[in-house]
Design a protein around this motif. Structure first.
Motif, mmCIF file in Angstrom:
data_model
loop_
_atom_site.group_PDB
_atom_site.id
_atom_site.type_symbol
_atom_site.label_atom_id
_atom_site.label_comp_id
_atom_site.label_asym_id
_atom_site.label_seq_id
_atom_site.Cartn_x
_atom_site.Cartn_y
_atom_site.Cartn_z
ATOM 1 N N THR B 221 0.926 -1.226 -0.067
ATOM 2 C CA THR B 221 -0.027 -0.113 0.063
ATOM 3 C C THR B 221 0.749 1.203 0.039
ATOM 4 N N ILE B 222 0.313 2.543 0.295
ATOM 5 C CA ILE B 222 1.025 3.542 0.314
ATOM 6 C C ILE B 222 0.557 4.259 1.586
ATOM 7 N N CYS B 223 1.410 4.748 2.370
ATOM 8 C CA CYS B 223 1.154 5.425 3.599
ATOM 9 C C CYS B 223 0.241 6.572 3.282
ATOM 10 N N PRO B 224 -1.045 6.860 3.899
ATOM 11 C CA PRO B 224 -1.735 7.882 3.434
ATOM 12 C C PRO B 224 -1.233 9.073 4.543
ATOM 13 N N GLY B 225 -0.483 9.017 5.475
ATOM 14 C CA GLY B 225 -0.169 9.814 6.389
ATOM 15 C C GLY B 225 0.455 11.228 5.950
ATOM 16 N N GLU B 457 -9.140 -0.391 -4.150
ATOM 17 C CA GLU B 457 -8.053 -0.152 -5.121
ATOM 18 C C GLU B 457 -7.845 1.362 -5.533
ATOM 19 N N GLY B 458 -7.022 1.979 -5.903
ATOM 20 C CA GLY B 458 -6.928 3.255 -6.225
ATOM 21 C C GLY B 458 -5.390 3.705 -6.464
ATOM 22 N N THR B 459 -5.060 4.975 -6.896
ATOM 23 C CA THR B 459 -3.775 5.547 -6.951
ATOM 24 C C THR B 459 -3.865 6.665 -6.178
ATOM 25 N N PHE B 460 -2.558 7.116 -5.524
ATOM 26 C CA PHE B 460 -2.187 8.508 -5.124
ATOM 27 C C PHE B 460 -1.272 9.134 -5.904
ATOM 28 N N THR B 461 -1.170 10.483 -5.998
ATOM 29 C CA THR B 461 -0.111 11.231 -6.621
ATOM 30 C C THR B 461 0.562 11.927 -5.405
ATOM 31 N N ASN B 462 1.835 11.774 -5.182
ATOM 32 C CA ASN B 462 2.527 12.226 -4.013
ATOM 33 C C ASN B 462 2.949 13.526 -4.424
ATOM 34 N N TYR B 463 3.702 14.254 -3.560
ATOM 35 C CA TYR B 463 4.199 15.599 -3.843
ATOM 36 C C TYR B 463 5.131 15.954 -4.736
ATOM 37 N N GLN B 464 5.944 14.707 -5.031
ATOM 38 C CA GLN B 464 6.793 14.930 -6.286
ATOM 39 C C GLN B 464 6.024 14.777 -7.781
ATOM 40 N N GLY B 465 4.804 14.340 -7.755
ATOM 41 C CA GLY B 465 4.007 13.744 -8.915
ATOM 42 C C GLY B 465 4.305 12.477 -9.288
ATOM 43 N N ARG B 466 4.575 11.674 -8.212
ATOM 44 C CA ARG B 466 4.676 10.169 -8.432
ATOM 45 C C ARG B 466 3.514 9.392 -8.311
ATOM 46 N N LEU B 467 3.006 8.841 -9.339
ATOM 47 C CA LEU B 467 1.670 8.245 -9.272
ATOM 48 C C LEU B 467 1.920 6.790 -8.563
ATOM 49 N N GLN B 468 1.232 6.466 -7.442
ATOM 50 C CA GLN B 468 1.570 5.013 -6.734
ATOM 51 C C GLN B 468 0.171 4.454 -6.482
ATOM 52 N N ARG B 469 0.320 3.117 -6.468
ATOM 53 C CA ARG B 469 -1.114 2.514 -6.237
ATOM 54 C C ARG B 469 -1.396 1.959 -4.967
ATOM 55 N N ILE B 470 -2.471 1.883 -4.424
ATOM 56 C CA ILE B 470 -2.784 1.420 -3.325
ATOM 57 C C ILE B 470 -3.749 0.199 -3.705
ATOM 58 N N TYR B 522 -2.659 0.558 -14.902
ATOM 59 C CA TYR B 522 -2.092 -0.067 -13.378
ATOM 60 C C TYR B 522 -1.057 -0.755 -13.626
ATOM 61 N N GLN B 523 -0.925 -1.499 -14.695
ATOM 62 C CA GLN B 523 0.337 -2.241 -15.017
ATOM 63 C C GLN B 523 1.392 -1.509 -15.008
ATOM 64 N N LYS B 524 1.399 -0.225 -15.756
ATOM 65 C CA LYS B 524 2.654 0.408 -15.999
ATOM 66 C C LYS B 524 3.012 1.052 -14.762
ATOM 67 N N ILE B 525 2.186 1.262 -13.899
ATOM 68 C CA ILE B 525 2.395 2.113 -12.582
ATOM 69 C C ILE B 525 3.574 1.244 -11.830
ATOM 70 N N GLY B 526 3.161 -0.200 -11.962
ATOM 71 C CA GLY B 526 3.997 -1.002 -11.100
ATOM 72 C C GLY B 526 4.095 -0.866 -9.520
ATOM 73 N N PRO B 527 4.819 -1.704 -8.952
ATOM 74 C CA PRO B 527 4.957 -1.747 -7.543
ATOM 75 C C PRO B 527 5.598 -0.523 -6.840
ATOM 76 N N GLN B 528 6.372 -0.053 -7.666
ATOM 77 C CA GLN B 528 7.219 1.213 -7.182
ATOM 78 C C GLN B 528 6.612 2.715 -7.675
ATOM 79 N N GLY B 529 5.692 2.634 -8.411
ATOM 80 C CA GLY B 529 5.087 3.856 -8.839
ATOM 81 C C GLY B 529 5.715 4.417 -10.090
ATOM 82 N N ILE B 530 5.204 5.363 -10.766
ATOM 83 C CA ILE B 530 5.881 6.005 -11.849
ATOM 84 C C ILE B 530 5.667 7.597 -11.782
ATOM 85 N N LYS B 531 6.795 8.105 -12.149
ATOM 86 C CA LYS B 531 6.758 9.669 -12.139
ATOM 87 C C LYS B 531 5.917 10.408 -13.251
#
Lengths: 419, 539
Positions: B221-225, B457-470, B522-531
């Motif tokens: 997952t991704i920490c939502p904190g 399921e879903g995705t978050f975009t972090n402050y750097q603009g990295r798209l990551q899956r939960i 989702y496949q392209k995002i992968g487990p480490q996310g994608i910028k």
């Protein structure tokens, strides 16, 4: 007997003062080194002298100096190891107490040869008098202009300080010493990098024993070949101080040629066994050196010869035990020492030394079991060669040699119970 | 680049690579305790000894760099004997309390013992007594007897957290970890100590004695904190009797991602999961009757909500509706929301930016001041600046120009205070959709229970603009549903709306419609996310 060199000032009145030291030809070697010799020449002479590190490891001193990089981004340091803690060893202390200027002079020459401008001497905390005498000598040397800026007008600067240890055997291990010197808990460092590259405060560092440093002025004054020639024929390497203790008639420090047979040290110089009893065992080089049986004492006291028979030269401290010695108790004392002094950083030494001490204590109490001796051997083998620093191997030396060479005595304890 | 042989396999690695890392490249794992890839080396545990051809002794693989043509053996009898011996040394003073140790099941010592030793103890003497249940600070407890003195914790505090309150005291087999006199561990990264402790010496108060590690399922997952988007693993149980009654999620642990969180997680994020199973979770749809909420069912509340919104639009136009979503929601939730309000109902007053959203206390390592995982996503989806600001909406609610307010996980009362409270209480229709009860929810007329980040399921975009899956670990609690799902059901009642069945379908549409997501799956995002490739000035 040739004239003593390293021990010439032992017991001599006021020999520790600058005046007496100079009267006796002191600081001549420093003058020669600074005014007549090039640093490389000094290193060559030390190489020729065959002087090997007197702290225990026996690494050639000249070679050690040559590992120091000429150009380094950090300052280079000389650290003199005066944390004399190897049980049975008491040779550095009289040098510091009776001949402190020899240490200072040796340090100045060493630093000039290697291009160092700061020297520190790490002294065992209990050696209060040594510390006082060294500080006195350093102050006198500063006042005379032998330390400080522009020594002898040759443009060479050197500062020297005394650092007092706080009583840990492990701080005699060179990287443990460096940590302690820096004000940290005395625990060995990972090697490489070796201190010659990354040492005190990350700078390239020469670490030499007091006895090694004190020999330097004599080598410079009289030449490396002269010093080498003082060793036993065919062995060389100069003279060495042998502190003899235990059941001999005349315990004390003997300055003898490197390679003097152990039998000669015990029976000729130390006067033989107290009460003319039979010899049972000898530890030839401080507590960590594997014990020798009476039939092994014809060995020349020299690094390679002792290694050949499975022991070691160590600090050259000879501990003699007569026929009445209880070797179980002796090993217990030694094992408790190592368990107490193990720094605890690496697993085999931390756990193994404590375990061996517990077993031997139990055997001493008469609660040993037949498997215990094999367990000690296997613990020792589990420590040997697998520890971060030599302390583990140091504990293995006596453990393995006592239990294998005198196994019957231990078995008797286990069978019959305590004495 | 040196080429060497490890266990008869050749490998070429960068100059300076350690034997241990070179072996890892070949899939050969060498046991170790003190070595940690993110900490300095100390060469202390001696567990990683291997045989190197022509070397007089075994060498530590964690600290020795490879040389060209080196020949290494990691499994010879000599190496196995050394491992056995090291394990025996560690175990002589280690309590055999695995049955009550929280680390059991994920303990390196336990694993290595079973893999490399399995010999009965030869130790017949008394074990060294050390301190147990030592309180190291707000979150960690130390059992010194279990400690293998690897010093990972000491190095972590000093090197990563930048706090030197932890040290090793005494010598030899009496060596013990501890805090310096009068000190406690105070930094915000304490939970990592339990993660890096190879044994059960350091345990987190939050997890102690709650659940056996092997009963826990793990999902990435991704920490939502906060907006940093640290990669994490959620540990949960599917059976209520496995741990504490009513608790399904037991911990969050970090997952390695060099670009985001290295291998760490902060305490704020790690221990922020408790809302998932907390008592204030909204588990059933509800309607306000008088002063109280009355349990209802989805059909009823969706009907009420839809007709309420429809009526407002018909009578007053779309400008009489305000929507305040939370940047806690996933991109999918927010996109579904946008489709519903912006496309179907033509609402323009959508703003997630409640004043002070990003005013938490951040630090230099991971924690960001913005405590929301998807602020960047909400920005990229244009959920602010199209109409009135959230604060202005409050005014308009008060003056009666806005009749209906739809809150999605947001809490205006928390961020704006009394003014919001007054406004919300005057709204003709206040709909609250979210996971937990809060001060704003209290004023709502309709409650729609939403799913938490581990329940969808879903995705978050972090402050750097990295798209990551939960990922969905658990079914939503009670009757709760993922927010995108709720919008889909509402959408059908309000007009033409796609019938999404999976979050991934929402994502596909979003990838088609919203520029930075173009071409992604989702496949392209992968487990480490994608910028994401962001428009200029936004990276």
């Amino acid at each position: 007997m040739p004239k003593p060199i390293l021990s010439k000032n032992f017991g001599k009145k006021n020999a520790h003062s600058l005046g007496v030291y100079i009267q006796d030809g002191g600081y001549e070697a420093m003058k020669k080194a600074l005014t007549e010799m090039k640093p490389e020449q000094i290193i060559q002479e030390v190489d020729k002298s065959g002087l090997k590190g007197r702290g225990g490891a026996g690494f050639p001193v000249g070679k050690k100096w040559s590992f120091i990089p000429k150009e380094a981004p950090k300052p280079k340091y000389l650290v003199i190891n005066a944390d004399e803690g190897e049980p049975g060893t008491y040779k550095d202390r009289p040098i510091m107490e009776c001949d402190p200027h020899a240490v200072v002079e040796g340090a100045i020459i060493t630093c000039f040869a290697v291009g160092i401008h700061w020297a520190g001497i790490y002294v065992r905390g209990e050696y209060v008098k040594s510390i006082e005498r060294l500080e006195g000598a350093i102050n006198e040397a500063y006042a005379k202009g032998y330390l400080g800026k522009n020594i002898l007008g040759m443009g060479f600067d050197l500062d020297m300080v005394v650092h007092r240890g706080a009583g840990a055997y492990i701080c005699g291990e060179e990287t443990g010493l460096l940590e302690s010197f820096e004000g940290k808990k005395g625990q060995p460092r990972m090697k490489p990098p070796f201190p010659a590259i990354v040492g005190l405060f990350q700078g390239p560092t020469v670490i030499n024993n007091v006895e090694s440093i004190a020999a330097i002025p004599h080598i410079v004054k009289n030449g490396g070949e002269w010093f080498n020639g003082l060793g036993a024929p065919g062995i060389g390497g100069g003279v060495k101080l042998f502190p003899v203790s235990g059941h001999v008639k005349k315990p004390g420090i003997y300055e003898l040629p490197m390679g003097t047979p152990l039998r000669e040290i015990i029976y000729k110089h130390a006067g033989g066994i107290r009460g003319d009893k039979k010899l049972k065992a000898v530890i030839p080089g401080g507590a960590s050196a594997p014990v020798l049986k009476p039939e092994e004492i014809d060995v020349p006291m020299e690094y390679a010869n002792l290694a050949k028979i499975g022991s070691m030269m160590g600090s050259g401290a000879v501990i003699v035990m007569d026929e009445d010695t209880d070797l179980v108790k002796t090993l217990r004392v030694l094992m408790c020492f190592y368990a107490h002094e193990s720094c605890g950083k690496c697993t085999p030494c931390r756990e193994g030394t404590g375990w061996m001490a517990k077993i031997i204590k139990r055997i001493e109490k008469g609660e040993g079991e037949s498997a215990d001796l094999d367990t000690i051997v296997s613990i020792a083998n589990g420590i040997r060669g697998r520890t971060l620093c030599p302390l583990g191997d140091a504990a293995v030396g006596p453990a393995l040699s006592f239990v294998t060479k005198f196994r019957q005595e231990f078995e008797d304890y286990i069978k019959v119970g305590a004495g | 680049m040196p080429t060497l042989t490890i266990d008869d396999q050749q490998v070429t690695v960068d100059q300076g690579t350690t034997i241990l890392d070179a072996a890892k490249k070949l899939g050969i794992s060498i046991p170790h305790f003190c070595y940690h890839p993110r900490l300095t080396k100390v060469d202390a545990c001696r567990m990683c000894l291997v045989e190197v051809k022509d070397a007089p002794k075994l060498v530590t693989s964690c600290s020795n760099a490879v040389r060209d043509n080196m020949v290494v053996f990691t499994g010879t009898p000599k190496v196995e004997e050394a491992r056995k011996s090291i394990l025996e040394f560690i175990l002589i003073n280690h309590p055999l309390d695995c049955p009550i140790c929280d680390k059991a099941g994920e303990c390196k010592l336990q694993d290595y013992y079973f893999r490399h030793s399995r010999q009965p103890s030869r130790f017949k003497d008394y074990k060294v007594k050390k301190h147990k249940v030592v309180d190291l600070g707000a979150t960690m407890v130390l059992d010194s007897e279990r400690c293998v003195v690897c010093s990972r914790c000491v190095r972590f505090c000093k090197e990563v957290a930048g706090e030197e309150n932890l040290g090793i005291f005494n010598r030899g087999d009496h060596s013990e970890i501890g805090t310096y006199p009068g000190k406690k561990i105070e930094h915000n990264y304490q939970g990592n100590l339990a993660d890096i402790c190879p044994v059960g010496a350091l345990t987190a108060k939050d997890f102690r004695f709650k659940c056996r590690s092997w009963l826990l399922c793990k999902v990435d997952t991704i920490c939502p904190g906060c907006s940093n988007g640290c990669n994490a693993v959620v540990h949960f149980t599917l059976r209520s009797f496995d741990g504490i009654k009513g608790q399904r999620v037991f911990r969050l642990t970090p997952r390695e991602n060099n670009d985001v969180n290295k291998i760490w997680l902060c305490d704020v994020g790690r221990w922020g999961y408790s809302f998932i199973d907390s008592i204030d979770r909204l588990t059933t749809p509800a309607l306000k009757k008088g002063e109280d909420f009355v349990k209802s069912d989805w059909d009823t509340v969706l009907r009420e909500t839809a007709s309420g919104l429809k009526t407002v639009v018909e009578r007053y136009g779309p400008s009489a509706i305000g929507v305040i979503p939370s940047p806690h929601l996933t991109n999918e939730d927010l996109y579904a929301l946008k489709c519903l309000f912006s496309c179907v109902l033509k609402v323009t007053n959508i703003d997630f930016k409640l004043p002070g959203l990003d005013k938490g206390e951040g630090d230099k390592l991971l924690l960001k001041a913005d405590r929301h995982p998807n602020t960047r996503g909400a920005e990229l989806l244009g959920l602010s600046g199209t109409g009135l600001s959230a604060e202005a909406m409050m005014e308009k609610v008060k003056t009666g120009e806005i009749k209906a307010l739809y809150l999605v996980g947001s809490d205006p009362v928390k961020y704006i205070g009394e003014k919001a409270e007054e406004a919300l209480s005057r709204a003709e229709l206040l709909i609250f959709q979210g996971t937990n009860f809060n001060a704003s929810c209290k004023l709502a007329h309709v409650i729609l229970p939403g799913a938490t980040f581990v329940e969808k399921e879903g995705t978050f975009t972090n402050y750097q603009g990295r798209l990551q899956r939960i990922n969905k670990a658990l079914e939503p609690l009670g009757e709760a549903q993922a927010d995108w799902e709720i919008f889909t059901r509402l959408g059908k009642r309000l007009g033409s709306y796609p019938s999404y069945k999976y979050a991934e379908e929402v994502f596909k549409d979003m990838a088609r419609e919203v520029a930075p997501f173009t071409g992604l799956s989702y496949q392209k995002i992968g487990p480490q996310g994608i910028k994401l490739t962001l428009p200029e000035g936004k990276s």
